[in-house]
Design a protein around this motif. Structure first.
Motif, mmCIF file in Angstrom:
data_model
loop_
_atom_site.group_PDB
_atom_site.id
_atom_site.type_symbol
_atom_site.label_atom_id
_atom_site.label_comp_id
_atom_site.label_asym_id
_atom_site.label_seq_id
_atom_site.Cartn_x
_atom_site.Cartn_y
_atom_site.Cartn_z
ATOM 1 N N ALA A 270 29.721 -21.917 74.334
ATOM 2 C CA ALA A 270 29.682 -21.579 72.912
ATOM 3 C C ALA A 270 29.930 -20.086 72.719
ATOM 4 O O ALA A 270 30.678 -19.671 71.832
ATOM 5 C CB ALA A 270 28.337 -21.978 72.318
ATOM 6 N N HIS A 274 33.184 -18.315 70.896
ATOM 7 C CA HIS A 274 33.039 -17.384 69.774
ATOM 8 C C HIS A 274 33.806 -16.083 70.037
ATOM 9 O O HIS A 274 34.464 -15.548 69.153
ATOM 10 C CB HIS A 274 31.562 -17.100 69.550
ATOM 11 C CG HIS A 274 31.298 -16.348 68.295
ATOM 12 N ND1 HIS A 274 31.728 -16.796 67.071
ATOM 13 C CD2 HIS A 274 30.680 -15.162 68.061
ATOM 14 C CE1 HIS A 274 31.385 -15.931 66.139
ATOM 15 N NE2 HIS A 274 30.755 -14.929 66.717
ATOM 16 N N GLU A 303 25.718 -31.208 71.595
ATOM 17 C CA GLU A 303 25.179 -29.907 71.953
ATOM 18 C C GLU A 303 25.311 -28.986 70.727
ATOM 19 O O GLU A 303 26.420 -28.643 70.308
ATOM 20 C CB GLU A 303 25.987 -29.369 73.133
ATOM 21 C CG GLU A 303 25.519 -28.080 73.689
ATOM 22 C CD GLU A 303 24.080 -28.120 74.118
ATOM 23 O OE1 GLU A 303 23.700 -29.055 74.844
ATOM 24 O OE2 GLU A 303 23.331 -27.230 73.693
ATOM 25 N N VAL A 304 24.172 -28.573 70.184
ATOM 26 C CA VAL A 304 24.203 -27.911 68.877
ATOM 27 C C VAL A 304 25.006 -26.613 68.898
ATOM 28 O O VAL A 304 25.779 -26.323 67.981
ATOM 29 C CB VAL A 304 22.776 -27.704 68.320
ATOM 30 C CG1 VAL A 304 21.920 -26.868 69.244
ATOM 31 C CG2 VAL A 304 22.793 -27.075 66.955
ATOM 32 N N SER A 305 24.883 -25.816 69.961
ATOM 33 C CA SER A 305 25.565 -24.527 69.913
ATOM 34 C C SER A 305 27.082 -24.684 70.044
ATOM 35 O O SER A 305 27.850 -23.904 69.478
ATOM 36 C CB SER A 305 25.019 -23.578 70.981
ATOM 37 O OG SER A 305 25.040 -24.197 72.215
ATOM 38 N N LEU A 306 27.508 -25.723 70.785
ATOM 39 C CA LEU A 306 28.949 -25.959 70.882
ATOM 40 C C LEU A 306 29.517 -26.372 69.528
ATOM 41 O O LEU A 306 30.567 -25.903 69.099
ATOM 42 C CB LEU A 306 29.235 -27.067 71.896
ATOM 43 C CG LEU A 306 29.429 -26.637 73.333
ATOM 44 C CD1 LEU A 306 29.751 -27.827 74.201
ATOM 45 C CD2 LEU A 306 30.555 -25.629 73.418
ATOM 46 N N HIS A 308 28.220 -25.698 66.718
ATOM 47 C CA HIS A 308 28.107 -24.548 65.822
ATOM 48 C C HIS A 308 29.271 -23.583 66.034
ATOM 49 O O HIS A 308 29.834 -23.055 65.073
ATOM 50 C CB HIS A 308 26.769 -23.848 66.074
ATOM 51 C CG HIS A 308 26.456 -22.798 65.077
ATOM 52 N ND1 HIS A 308 25.499 -21.841 65.287
ATOM 53 C CD2 HIS A 308 26.963 -22.543 63.854
ATOM 54 C CE1 HIS A 308 25.444 -21.052 64.244
ATOM 55 N NE2 HIS A 308 26.315 -21.442 63.358
ATOM 56 N N SER A 309 29.639 -23.355 67.295
ATOM 57 C CA SER A 309 30.748 -22.427 67.515
ATOM 58 C C SER A 309 32.041 -23.013 66.958
ATOM 59 O O SER A 309 32.934 -22.281 66.537
ATOM 60 C CB SER A 309 30.872 -22.072 68.995
ATOM 61 O OG SER A 309 31.153 -23.220 69.730
ATOM 62 N N LEU A 311 32.074 -24.752 64.235
ATOM 63 C CA LEU A 311 31.955 -24.479 62.798
ATOM 64 C C LEU A 311 32.401 -23.040 62.495
ATOM 65 O O LEU A 311 33.061 -22.762 61.497
ATOM 66 C CB LEU A 311 30.503 -24.685 62.370
ATOM 67 C CG LEU A 311 30.240 -24.702 60.879
ATOM 68 C CD1 LEU A 311 30.792 -25.985 60.282
ATOM 69 C CD2 LEU A 311 28.759 -24.609 60.583
ATOM 70 N N LEU A 312 32.037 -22.121 63.398
ATOM 71 C CA LEU A 312 32.450 -20.730 63.203
ATOM 72 C C LEU A 312 33.965 -20.582 63.379
ATOM 73 O O LEU A 312 34.612 -19.756 62.730
ATOM 74 C CB LEU A 312 31.701 -19.814 64.170
ATOM 75 C CG LEU A 312 30.198 -19.762 63.930
ATOM 76 C CD1 LEU A 312 29.499 -18.961 65.019
ATOM 77 C CD2 LEU A 312 29.902 -19.139 62.578
ATOM 78 N N PHE A 350 18.810 -27.639 61.098
ATOM 79 C CA PHE A 350 19.876 -26.656 61.246
ATOM 80 C C PHE A 350 21.187 -27.217 60.701
ATOM 81 O O PHE A 350 21.945 -26.518 60.025
ATOM 82 C CB PHE A 350 20.026 -26.244 62.711
ATOM 83 C CG PHE A 350 21.140 -25.268 62.920
ATOM 84 C CD1 PHE A 350 21.017 -23.972 62.456
ATOM 85 C CD2 PHE A 350 22.320 -25.647 63.527
ATOM 86 C CE1 PHE A 350 22.054 -23.065 62.614
ATOM 87 C CE2 PHE A 350 23.355 -24.744 63.685
ATOM 88 C CZ PHE A 350 23.221 -23.458 63.232
ATOM 89 N N CYS A 354 23.962 -26.046 57.899
ATOM 90 C CA CYS A 354 25.409 -25.998 58.107
ATOM 91 C C CYS A 354 26.143 -26.747 56.997
ATOM 92 O O CYS A 354 27.206 -26.320 56.556
ATOM 93 C CB CYS A 354 25.776 -26.607 59.456
ATOM 94 S SG CYS A 354 25.225 -25.626 60.836
ATOM 95 N N PHE B 81 12.878 -22.345 60.797
ATOM 96 C CA PHE B 81 13.556 -21.059 60.558
ATOM 97 C C PHE B 81 12.650 -20.206 59.690
ATOM 98 O O PHE B 81 12.574 -20.421 58.479
ATOM 99 C CB PHE B 81 14.899 -21.288 59.863
ATOM 100 C CG PHE B 81 15.696 -22.376 60.498
ATOM 101 C CD1 PHE B 81 16.275 -22.188 61.737
ATOM 102 C CD2 PHE B 81 15.838 -23.602 59.890
ATOM 103 C CE1 PHE B 81 16.993 -23.199 62.344
ATOM 104 C CE2 PHE B 81 16.554 -24.620 60.487
ATOM 105 C CZ PHE B 81 17.132 -24.418 61.717
ATOM 106 N N SER B 130 21.749 -21.283 66.703
ATOM 107 C CA SER B 130 21.876 -22.572 67.398
ATOM 108 C C SER B 130 21.590 -22.390 68.883
ATOM 109 O O SER B 130 21.030 -23.269 69.531
ATOM 110 C CB SER B 130 23.260 -23.158 67.183
ATOM 111 O OG SER B 130 24.243 -22.297 67.682
#
Lengths: 930, 491
Positions: A270, A274, A303-306, A308-309, A311-312, A350, A354, B81, B130
């Motif tokens: 992630a 980014h 995997e939330v951070s993947l 999320h990236s 989404l970014l 979270f 988003c 949060f 995240s």
């Protein structure tokens, strides 16, 4: 000793400020470094001892000690055998922390050291310990480059090569560092208007030196802009590099990194994604379509951070990467995730965030609560809150659904969605009625507030809610404060609404009809009702009268006082009510009844005061007396309990001053009386002199204290009204147990225009060690009010604790000789401090710092110095100029003083007398006897 | 992508709270200070953070019914949060603080805000948020294991290992990986040579006989109201867990899920990051839009390169036409007595062979039970008077008719009041079913042994299992008002 230091280290980490009140940072640091150098200490302990340096490097090496500390740590690292890989790794982390936080010049050496570790070819075959250290070294390099963008730009090519060679976690470290360095380098280019494709090619090619001269020192790092992420959603503008269409090299690098990304852990993937997003966003010639191959894999992940990236990625490239279809798919995916039964509630919440901030290709608004246009009520219906949700989930969902239905606009009165949300509210209310937990109750009131905030126009629901809340209160009077809080917040946020007034009126209604119990809650509500001018107060008065009458007849002491007080609080509010004229008679009756019949004397007195005020003062004056100084209401604590007249108590209260007013500065002591030379007969021998000297201490008060002088003055920026102060009383509070407590010091008056008075503070030490004192000042101003204000902390330095030995000058040399012999012979500690000093500098040093303490002639080869520290400590110095350095032989009877002596000598020898480059020539050795 | 600080706090429902571990990342703090400029808020000492966290999580002063700071109804950031009010005036706010509550532990971290801090950026723009969630969830599993109840000693020893674990996974505030559950292993140096690089998430290599185990677990939830005016609800979700002991640095394995010919498509499929590629058709079916009967319905292929430890390969939801057990529950209040009838009917498509099947009938907000006169047509009934609960154990099989009943009267004549639940006032009551059926799934989804492909030299042993279990399977009393658990379709 070891475990003690470990314990103190953890104490330091959890409460650094109170720890440093008792121990000086220098002392603690030197203890830590001593242990780290000591071969007998196990590596596991050393790992723990490094924690303070990792967590609070700036506290420990804040004032210039970082260069030396980092050299020490590097030398420990170099001597540490490879099998202690944990310690070696921890040392690298500690060094990074110390150097980053102090921006020291030793950083270049450290970067070389780290590059050496990651390049070491000998261990690729698989020594586990070396591998661990190498992985840490990669991470340290990455952190250095993060903190100081551009630091490693010139090593890009080297990094690219190492990336190919590495595998596993080492490969991950190399990839992350390479991507970051590249990103920073490109960012640097975007800041240069003349930079173009040439520079970019040069950067990626062999010859980085033509790209530009990079900052290679932590001290000269560029500003904070380079630290910020360049991807900030659709509104942020991204700095770009114009390169023309040809960017093959960069495209090649990015796609190879993307292909390898699969080898990284999800968290690092992630992060890499980014970085690459930023990179491609800055170089417009590289098409974001490069990421396309990864999209399906990324959007299918749990995997939330993947995700999320991704989404970014969408936020950065919008429709140049995501078609309208992709976009809708992505939003649906987020909705699926925000209520998926197999994800944890934190993750789901979270995803709700988003969804709320989904970066659309064609956004309509950028307002705070701008919902994505694509989010239709039908899609959002999967997030409808229910009573089975936990509190946080319920509120998050309610917020989102409220926004969705708010969009429906005027017809929200008819909206099925709003009706459903209201149904949820009533279901919650039902649960609160059946006796819910505090948690659920709080959730319910928060949900009410959210609903009111969004649907103030849906009158049918609101009127119903008002009635149901009033009924709820009737059954659960303990909810009084929740209801008052709800009214306060609604009035605060929605000033145009009269819903709050409506609720208060409804509450008043149910209270006056309620059975005569729970007076305390009822009176709390009624006192809030009494604040509202538009609510008629006759019913309240009627209720009060009933309460007072029944209370007067019963006789239960303490409760009676409390109840009386609560009644008086309501009365006081009514006394300043806008329509007091209509309440005059009944209020007078109540107060009169209390004055005559109430069981508690105290309450009777107060009722009498209020009655007197009510009957004798005009309405304006009454309001004036009772509301004067309204802003100070909160500052009075005890007085408020009595619902006293604030005007009367104000003068009796100590007020807090907001800003600084006074400060203390050290002053040179007044010239001491010339010492009595007459007693100066030459003593026969050393022993007798020492005995004579020691005999004086049979009197416990002998030399048990020492004076310090200060000036008390105003701070530079004047505060209006505080230029002339009277009856200033300074109070000193100790921060440790090294000194006896101090008595207060009084100053009759202090005027800004007059010269500041000199104060003498007599310190009575238990142990002569440096300390810090908390100081506060209590004083009066011209308007007769009394004020309290803490002053800046007063630091008693080591230098200030040094005194001439209390013995006639003629005996001093003998005393010195006697003590020296004793300490050297095992009765104390000796130590050696060396530094390079030129002759002239040495003489200046002696003149400036040692003159009052000299016991020998300056001209002699050896200079002898005798410091006395109250109550019974001594520090003896013998200055011995050698060919290359001056040796300061130190002897003392108090071991704790040694680090301070060392620090003191280091300070005075480096300040002005030695060029700073000779810092490293210092060395010191301690030998303990006994 | 980075944290400024990390805390682990233990407490007992808000009491005896102590900071068990904390770590500040000074280099990140240094960056935070430079990036935030004048809006920088320093991290307070542990004891202050502890108090502020308890307030924001609603755990402070558990004995007080109302605390202004804790219970204000204002619209503020909610767990996980949080925003900590560092000074009394409420101007200095530490944001965003992530806090996970699990049993007696609070795990919290402070992610770095790497975009300009004013105006406050949305959470969704901060990648570190995240990452914090992933990291804290991993830390939670590391400390507590998969269960939520830690034993004190186990927790203490895990906390003791934490410094060395952090040195590996997050030495300088940037999480490189989550702490791996199980005994902490120092990373072994990757095998060198060969063209393939070892992935960073693979902590070692398997040597020996190749075995691939694939377990499919489906869970069914239901809300049944026995009421014409209200639609019954049920849903099914499944997860596929794998353990692959296969040799090689990056071995290729493919698992295929298949459905029976008339099966409805698997929806909302989520996969593990080790899955190397996905066909877009796999992801099309979703529960948030109307189901398209012509949608792709398998087979679902998941090619991946497995990590060494067991992992969840994928999960899905499914819409099945009927719930496995249909129930009807009726209560009638009759002069100090409660008349109870319940019927359970097993659907014919479900295998009549359970690991266990139990129906729990709790009664809340009443006095303790006195006389219980209840008969069941099948299975056995246990009366737990002190808990005001009937437990109807149906055992391994429903009777041949696939239907069984419970009927009788209960009087609540005890002197003391029984357990309470604000949800279950008056005649609002439920039966909760607990069951597990081995070797079946409701969706019909299965993993055929022969469909598991392993591209390696040795022929691996392949084990596949599947089972169905219930969770939150409620049958509400049809004569009382039941809480709404889902929205009617809103157009």
């Amino acid at each position: 000793m070891e475990s003690d230091l470990v314990q103190r280290s953890s104490l330091f980490c959890s409460r650094p400020s109170s720890f440093l009140c008792e121990t000086s940072a220098d002392l603690f640091l030197s203890e830590l470094l001593n242990e780290l150098r000591d071969d007998r200490v196990s590596p596991a302990v050393k790992v723990l001892l490094l924690t303070p340096l990792i967590e609070h490097p700036s506290l420990l090496c804040g004032c210039g000690g970082e260069g030396e500390t980092s050299l020490e740590l590097m030398s420990v690292f170099s001597q540490c055998p490879p099998k202690w890989f944990q310690l070696r790794s921890q040392l690298l982390v500690a060094l990074t922390s110390v150097l980053v936080c102090s921006s020291s010049r030793a950083s270049q050496d450290f970067v070389e050291l780290l590059l050496g570790v990651v390049q070491d070819p000998g261990d690729l075959s698989g020594d586990q310990g070396v591998y661990c250290v190498r992985v840490t070294a990669w991470e340290c390099l990455r952190e250095l480059e993060s903190c100081c963008p551009g630091l490693l730009t010139q090593h890009l090519e080297l990094l690219a090569g190492l990336r190919q060679r590495e595998s596993g976690r080492g490969h991950q470290g190399a990839v992350l560092l390479f991507a970051l360095t590249l990103r920073n380098a490109v960012y640097h280019l975007t800041q240069d208007p003349h930079a173009g494709a040439e520079n970019l090619r040069a950067l990626l090619g062999a010859n980085t030196s033509v790209a530009w001269e990079a900052d290679q020192d932590l001290r000269t790092c560029s500003g904070s802009d380079a630290l910020h992420s360049v991807v900030r959603g659709p509104m942020g503008s991204v700095p770009t590099l114009q390169t023309g269409p040809d960017c093959k090299e960069l495209r090649g690098v990015v796609s190879s990194l993307l292909e390898e990304s699969y080898l990284l852990t999800p968290l690092s993937q992630a992060a890499l994604l980014h970085r690459l997003t930023e990179l491609v966003a800055m170089v417009t010639a590289v098409s974001p379509a490069l990421f396309r191959a990864q999209l399906l894999r990324l959007m299918g992940t749990f995997e939330v951070s993947l995700l999320h990236s991704t989404l970014l990625l969408k936020a950065a490239f919008t429709d140049s990467l995501f078609s309208a279809e992709d976009e809708l798919f992505f939003l649906r995916r987020l909705l699926v995730l925000s209520q998926h039964p197999l994800l944890s509630s934190a993750h789901k919440l979270f995803y709700i965030h988003c969804v709320l901030r989904f970066p659309e290709n064609r956004p309509i608004s950028f307002s705070d609560d701008g919902l994505p246009v694509l989010l239709t009520p039908q899609l959002a219906s999967v997030l409808v809150p229910t009573v089975f949700n936990d509190g946080s989930t319920l509120l998050h969902r309610l917020h989102l659904l409220s926004l969705v239905h708010l969009e429906e606009g005027e017809d929200s009165e008819e909206s099925q969605g709003v009706a459903f949300l209201y149904q949820l509210l009533t279901a919650l209310l039902h649960m609160v009625e059946s006796g819910a937990t505090t948690d659920l109750t709080v959730t319910f009131f928060r949900a009410c507030f959210l609903f009111l905030l969004h649907f103030l126009s849906v009158e049918r629901c609101l009127a119903n809610l008002m009635q149901r809340l009033a009924q709820l209160y009737l059954r659960h009077a303990h909810l009084a404060q929740h209801l008052i809080n709800l009214v306060d917040r609604v009035q605060d946020r929605l000033p145009e609404s009269d819903w709050g007034i409506g609720l208060l009126t409804a509450l008043q209604e149910v209270i006056v009809q309620a059975p005569p119990t729970q007076f305390s809650s009822h009176l709390k509500v009624l006192s809030r009702v009494a604040e509202e001018e538009v609510i008629p107060q006759q019913k309240t008065l009627h209720f009060l009268f009933n309460v007072v009458r029944s209370a007067s007849s019963s006789a239960c002491g303490r409760d009676n006082w409390r109840l009386g007080n609560e009644v008086l609080v309501v009365c006081r509010r009514l006394l300043v009510h806008g329509h007091l004229d209509r309440l005059l008679v009944p209020l007078g009756d109540i107060l009169h009844h209390m004055t005559c019949h109430y069981g508690d004397t105290d309450i009777r007195d107060h009722a009498r005061l209020y009655h007197a005020l009510l009957t004798t003062l005009s309405r304006d004056k009454l309001a004036g007396v009772l509301t004067e100084g309204g802003t100070h209401v909160k500052k009075q604590t005890l007085c408020c309990l009595m619902a006293e007249s604030e005007g009367l108590t104000r003068a009796l209260t100590v007020h807090q001053v907001e800003g600084p007013v006074l400060r203390l500065t050290a002053a040179t002591p007044p010239p001491q009386e010339s010492e009595d030379q007459s007693e100066g007969e030459v003593a026969a021998d050393v022993l007798t002199a020492l005995q004579t000297y020691r005999a004086q201490f049979s009197d416990p008060s002998f030399s048990s204290s020492f004076p310090l002088t200060f000036r008390l003055l105003h701070v530079a920026t004047p505060t209006p009204g505080f230029d002339r102060l009277y009856s200033v009383r300074l109070h000193f509070r100790l921060t440790d147990r090294h000194y006896e407590s101090l008595s207060d010091v009084s100053v009759p008056c202090l005027f800004r225009e007059r010269p500041p008075p000199t104060l003498t503070l007599t310190l009575k030490p238990r142990h002569a060690l440096p300390t810090t004192l908390y100081v506060s000042a209590l004083f009066s101003t011209e308007d007769g009010l009394t004020w309290l204000r803490p002053l800046p902390d007063l630091h008693i330095t080591f230098r200030q604790t040094l005194l001439p030995v209390p013995v006639p000058p003629a005996l001093r040399l003998q005393v010195w000789e006697g003590l020296w012999e004793e300490f050297e012979g095992g009765g104390g500690m000796v130590s050696l401090f060396c530094c390079q000093l030129e002759e002239a500098c040495l003489q200046a040093l002696i003149q400036e710092h040692f003159l009052p303490f000299l016991v020998s002639e300056v001209s002699q080869q050896e200079v002898k110095v005798l410091h006395f520290l109250s109550p019974r400590s001594h520090v003896l110095l013998k200055l011995h100029p050698q060919e290359d350095a001056v040796h300061f032989h130190i002897a003392t009877d108090t071991a704790q003083l040694l680090p301070y002596v060392n620090a003191y000598l280091r300070t005075i020898t480096s300040r002005g007398h030695t060029p700073s480059s000779q810092d490293h020539a210092h060395s010191s050795q301690d030998h303990a006897h006994s | 992508m980075t944290f400024r600080a990390l805390w682990i706090i233990s407490h007992d429902k808000g009491r005896n709270a102590t900071t068990r571990f904390s770590r500040r990342f000074s280099t990140v703090e240094h960056r935070a200070k430079r990036m935030a400029g004048s809006s920088y808020v320093a991290v307070p000492e542990d004891s202050v953070v502890l108090q502020l966290l308890l307030i924001e999580l609603g755990l402070s002063d558990p004995d007080k019914p109302y605390v202004a700071l804790r219970d204000d109804c204002l619209n503020r950031p909610r767990p996980p949060f949080l925003e900590l009010r560092v000074d009394a005036s409420g101007k200095e706010l530490l944001w965003p603080v992530l806090a996970l509550l699990q049993g007696p532990l609070i795990l919290a971290c402070l992610p770095l805000v790497d975009v300009p801090p004013e105006p406050r950026p949305p959470l969704a723009t901060l990648l570190s948020v995240s990452q914090g969630l992933t990291f804290l969830a991993g830390l939670q599993t590391f400390l507590l294991g998969s269960g939520s109840k830690p034993d004190g000693e186990g927790l203490a020893s895990r906390l003791g290992m934490l410094p060395s674990v952090l040195l590996q996974v997050c030495p300088l505030g940037t999480p490189l990986d989550v702490p791996l559950p199980g005994p902490p292993a120092t990373p072994t140096a990757p095998a060198s040579g060969g063209i393939q690089k070892q992935p960073a998430w693979k902590t070692g290599l398997h040597r020996g006989r190749a075995t691939v185990s694939v377990a499919l677990l489906e869970t069914v939830r239901s809300m049944q109201y026995g009421n014409r005016s209200r639609q019954d609800l049920w849903d099914v979700y499944g997860r596929v867990t794998c353990k692959c002991e296969v040799e090689g640095v990056l071995p290729n394995v493919t698992v295929t899920l298949s459905l029976p010919p008339n099966g409805s498509p698997l929806q909302d499929i989520l996969v593990h990051p080790c899955v190397t590629s996905l066909d877009s058709s796999v992801l099309t079916a979703s529960s948030v839009e109307n189901c398209d009967s012509s949608a792709f319905s398998g087979p679902y292929k998941f090619p991946f390169s497995p990590p060494i430890e067991p992992f969840r390969l994928c999960c899905y939801t499914s819409q099945v036409p009927v719930p496995p057990i249909l129930g009807l529950y009726q209560l009638k209040e009759e002069e100090n007595q409660l008349h109870v009838t319940a019927t359970l009917k097993l659907h014919e498509s479900v295998k009549n062979s359970f690991d266990y099947c139990e129906a729990h009938l709790p009664f809340f907000n009443r006095n303790l039970m006195g006389g219980v006169d209840v008969k069941v047509s099948s299975g056995q009934l246990d009366v737990s008077k002190e808990k005001n609960r009937l437990v109807w154990t149906l055992g391994q099989k429903f009777p041949k008719s696939r239907e069984c009943t419970l009927e009788g009267r209960i009087s609540f004549t005890g002197q003391t009041s029984g357990p309470s639940d604000p949800l279950c006032a008056n005649l609002t009551a439920y039966i909760k079913l607990y069951f597990k059926v081995p070797d079946m799934t409701l969706s019909g989804c299965c993993v055929d042994q022969h469909s598991v492909q392993v591209y390696s030299s040795a022929k691996p042993r392949i084990v596949t299992t599947r089972e169905l279990q219930s969770k939150e399977y409620f049958i509400w009393n049809s004569t009382g008002s039941a809480p709404v658990s889902s929205a009617p379709m809103m157009m």
